[in-house]
Design a protein around this motif. Structure first.
Motif, PDB file in Angstrom:
ATOM      1  N   THR A 138       0.835  -1.173  -0.207  1.00  0.00           N
ATOM      2  CA  THR A 138      -0.048  -0.157   0.132  1.00  0.00           C
ATOM      3  C   THR A 138       0.787   1.244   0.133  1.00  0.00           C
ATOM      4  N   MET A 139       1.845   1.273   0.891  1.00  0.00           N
ATOM      5  CA  MET A 139       2.594   2.391   0.825  1.00  0.00           C
ATOM      6  C   MET A 139       3.656   2.694  -0.282  1.00  0.00           C
ATOM      7  N   LEU A 140       3.998   1.747  -0.921  1.00  0.00           N
ATOM      8  CA  LEU A 140       4.925   1.977  -2.187  1.00  0.00           C
ATOM      9  C   LEU A 140       4.207   2.419  -3.468  1.00  0.00           C
ATOM     10  N   GLU A 141       2.761   2.063  -3.270  1.00  0.00           N
ATOM     11  CA  GLU A 141       2.020   2.521  -4.547  1.00  0.00           C
ATOM     12  C   GLU A 141       2.041   4.054  -4.621  1.00  0.00           C
ATOM     13  N   GLU A 142       2.090   4.601  -3.328  1.00  0.00           N
ATOM     14  CA  GLU A 142       1.767   5.942  -3.283  1.00  0.00           C
ATOM     15  C   GLU A 142       3.129   6.753  -3.509  1.00  0.00           C
ATOM     16  N   HIS A 143       4.370   6.145  -3.336  1.00  0.00           N
ATOM     17  CA  HIS A 143       5.501   6.825  -3.610  1.00  0.00           C
ATOM     18  C   HIS A 143       5.869   7.312  -4.928  1.00  0.00           C
ATOM     19  N   ARG A 144       6.253   8.542  -5.173  1.00  0.00           N
ATOM     20  CA  ARG A 144       6.666   8.758  -6.434  1.00  0.00           C
ATOM     21  C   ARG A 144       7.861   9.865  -6.098  1.00  0.00           C
ATOM     22  N   PRO A 145       9.178   9.259  -6.672  1.00  0.00           N
ATOM     23  CA  PRO A 145      10.480   9.804  -6.681  1.00  0.00           C
ATOM     24  C   PRO A 145      10.421  11.359  -7.076  1.00  0.00           C
ATOM     25  N   GLN A 146      11.127  12.159  -6.502  1.00  0.00           N
ATOM     26  CA  GLN A 146      11.254  13.610  -6.887  1.00  0.00           C
ATOM     27  C   GLN A 146      12.807  14.068  -7.018  1.00  0.00           C
ATOM     28  N   ALA A 147      13.345  14.905  -7.569  1.00  0.00           N
ATOM     29  CA  ALA A 147      14.618  15.579  -7.639  1.00  0.00           C
ATOM     30  C   ALA A 147      14.753  16.398  -6.452  1.00  0.00           C
ATOM     31  N   ILE A 148      16.012  16.310  -6.090  1.00  0.00           N
ATOM     32  CA  ILE A 148      16.430  17.039  -4.771  1.00  0.00           C
ATOM     33  C   ILE A 148      17.284  18.310  -5.189  1.00  0.00           C
ATOM     34  N   ARG A 149      16.785  19.206  -4.874  1.00  0.00           N
ATOM     35  CA  ARG A 149      17.489  20.522  -5.247  1.00  0.00           C
ATOM     36  C   ARG A 149      18.522  21.018  -4.233  1.00  0.00           C
ATOM     37  N   ASN A 150      17.691  20.947  -3.211  1.00  0.00           N
ATOM     38  CA  ASN A 150      18.520  21.338  -2.034  1.00  0.00           C
ATOM     39  C   ASN A 150      18.554  20.358  -0.872  1.00  0.00           C
ATOM     40  N   LEU A 151      19.646  19.475  -0.747  1.00  0.00           N
ATOM     41  CA  LEU A 151      19.551  18.290   0.259  1.00  0.00           C
ATOM     42  C   LEU A 151      19.802  19.056   1.545  1.00  0.00           C
ATOM     43  N   GLN A 152      18.715  18.711   2.347  1.00  0.00           N
ATOM     44  CA  GLN A 152      18.595  19.289   3.688  1.00  0.00           C
ATOM     45  C   GLN A 152      18.596  18.364   4.791  1.00  0.00           C
ATOM     46  N   VAL A 156      12.108  -3.067   5.769  1.00  0.00           N
ATOM     47  CA  VAL A 156      11.331  -2.761   4.625  1.00  0.00           C
ATOM     48  C   VAL A 156      10.290  -1.996   4.983  1.00  0.00           C
ATOM     49  N   ILE A 157       9.282  -2.511   6.052  1.00  0.00           N
ATOM     50  CA  ILE A 157       8.303  -1.707   6.254  1.00  0.00           C
ATOM     51  C   ILE A 157       8.799  -0.364   6.876  1.00  0.00           C
ATOM     52  N   LEU A 158       9.628  -0.026   7.549  1.00  0.00           N
ATOM     53  CA  LEU A 158      10.062   1.205   8.021  1.00  0.00           C
ATOM     54  C   LEU A 158      10.236   1.855   6.633  1.00  0.00           C
ATOM     55  N   SER A 159      11.388   1.670   6.073  1.00  0.00           N
ATOM     56  CA  SER A 159      11.613   2.277   4.797  1.00  0.00           C
ATOM     57  C   SER A 159      10.566   2.743   4.063  1.00  0.00           C
ATOM     58  N   ALA A 160       9.748   1.990   3.670  1.00  0.00           N
ATOM     59  CA  ALA A 160       8.418   2.033   2.779  1.00  0.00           C
ATOM     60  C   ALA A 160       7.563   3.080   3.519  1.00  0.00           C
ATOM     61  N   THR A 176      15.014  -7.875  -2.921  1.00  0.00           N
ATOM     62  CA  THR A 176      13.817  -8.444  -3.473  1.00  0.00           C
ATOM     63  C   THR A 176      12.611  -7.676  -4.019  1.00  0.00           C
ATOM     64  N   GLU A 177      12.378  -6.704  -2.878  1.00  0.00           N
ATOM     65  CA  GLU A 177      11.371  -5.730  -3.229  1.00  0.00           C
ATOM     66  C   GLU A 177      11.801  -4.693  -4.069  1.00  0.00           C
ATOM     67  N   LYS A 178      11.755  -4.804  -5.562  1.00  0.00           N
ATOM     68  CA  LYS A 178      12.365  -3.787  -6.312  1.00  0.00           C
ATOM     69  C   LYS A 178      11.676  -2.378  -6.186  1.00  0.00           C
ATOM     70  N   ARG A 179      10.357  -2.414  -5.746  1.00  0.00           N
ATOM     71  CA  ARG A 179       9.949  -0.972  -5.700  1.00  0.00           C
ATOM     72  C   ARG A 179      10.383   0.039  -4.526  1.00  0.00           C
ATOM     73  N   LEU A 180      10.959  -0.730  -3.571  1.00  0.00           N
ATOM     74  CA  LEU A 180      11.589   0.082  -2.326  1.00  0.00           C
ATOM     75  C   LEU A 180      12.440   1.251  -2.743  1.00  0.00           C
ATOM     76  N   ASN A 181      13.495   1.081  -3.495  1.00  0.00           N
ATOM     77  CA  ASN A 181      14.682   2.006  -3.822  1.00  0.00           C
ATOM     78  C   ASN A 181      14.549   2.562  -5.151  1.00  0.00           C
ATOM     79  N   ASP A 182      14.362   4.002  -5.009  1.00  0.00           N
ATOM     80  CA  ASP A 182      14.489   4.533  -6.726  1.00  0.00           C
ATOM     81  C   ASP A 182      15.677   4.281  -7.333  1.00  0.00           C
TER      82      ASP A 182
END
Length: 172
Positions: A16-30, A123-127, A140-146
């Motif tokens: 459920t959590m990984l379906e909602e994740h969309r990677p974004q560029a990082i302009r200013n790493l805070q 895995v669940i913490l990261s997701a 194994t869970e390929k959707r976890l990391n961008d």
């Protein structure tokens, strides 16, 4: 039996959590968050989280690290936030008083998943952590990391070099 039910619930929550994740560029790493598996370093001379931060060599205002270990005695002498298998409840959420629950309340620009095995608690913490971009090792869970970086987990400096290389390419 209880562990199987716990892992099944965790898998459903991760999906459920990984379906909602969309990677974004990082302009200013805070803010950088790290989910770190201490067991990765069992055959090395790893001495402290500060060594890890220096080896990764990522500059950010906030650098939070949460450490997981299956061996209870390894967690006793760490000053950083720690969590273990007992912090995950049967329904795939962390106990309210756990460090994992506190860690996932923060939004990170970059989340580094420094673990190379599919450990359900990690895995669940990261997701469940909100992050613009997730970087880690192939699991194994390929959707976890961008972005997946294929280096030995013991070679922290090379991992940090690769992370910095990918961040500079993304932010051009």
């Amino acid at each position: 039996m209880f562990q199987k039910l716990k892992h099944f619930s965790a898998k459903k929550a991760v999906d459920t959590m990984l379906e909602e994740h969309r990677p974004q560029a990082i302009r200013n790493l805070q803010k950088v968050g790290v989910v770190l598996d201490l067991d990765v370093f069992k055959n090395t001379s790893f001495t402290s989280i500060e060594d890890f931060k220096n080896s990764v060599n990522i500059s950010a205002k906030t650098f939070d690290v949460i450490v997981f270990s299956s061996a209870k005695n390894k967690l006793l002498n760490l000053e950083n936030a720690t969590f273990s298998k007992k912090d995950l409840q049967w329904n795939g959420i962390f106990k309210k008083e756990s460090n994992a629950e506190k860690f996932k309340q923060t939004h990170y620009d970059l989340l580094i998943n420094y673990f190379s095995e599919d450990i359900p608690e990690m895995v669940i913490l990261s997701a469940s952590v909100e992050a613009n971009l997730r970087i880690g090792f192939p699991i194994t869970e390929k959707r976890l990391n961008d972005i997946e970086i294929l280096v030995s987990p013991e070679n922290v400096a090379l991992f940090g070099k690769e992370v910095n290389k990918y961040l500079s390419i993304i932010n051009r």
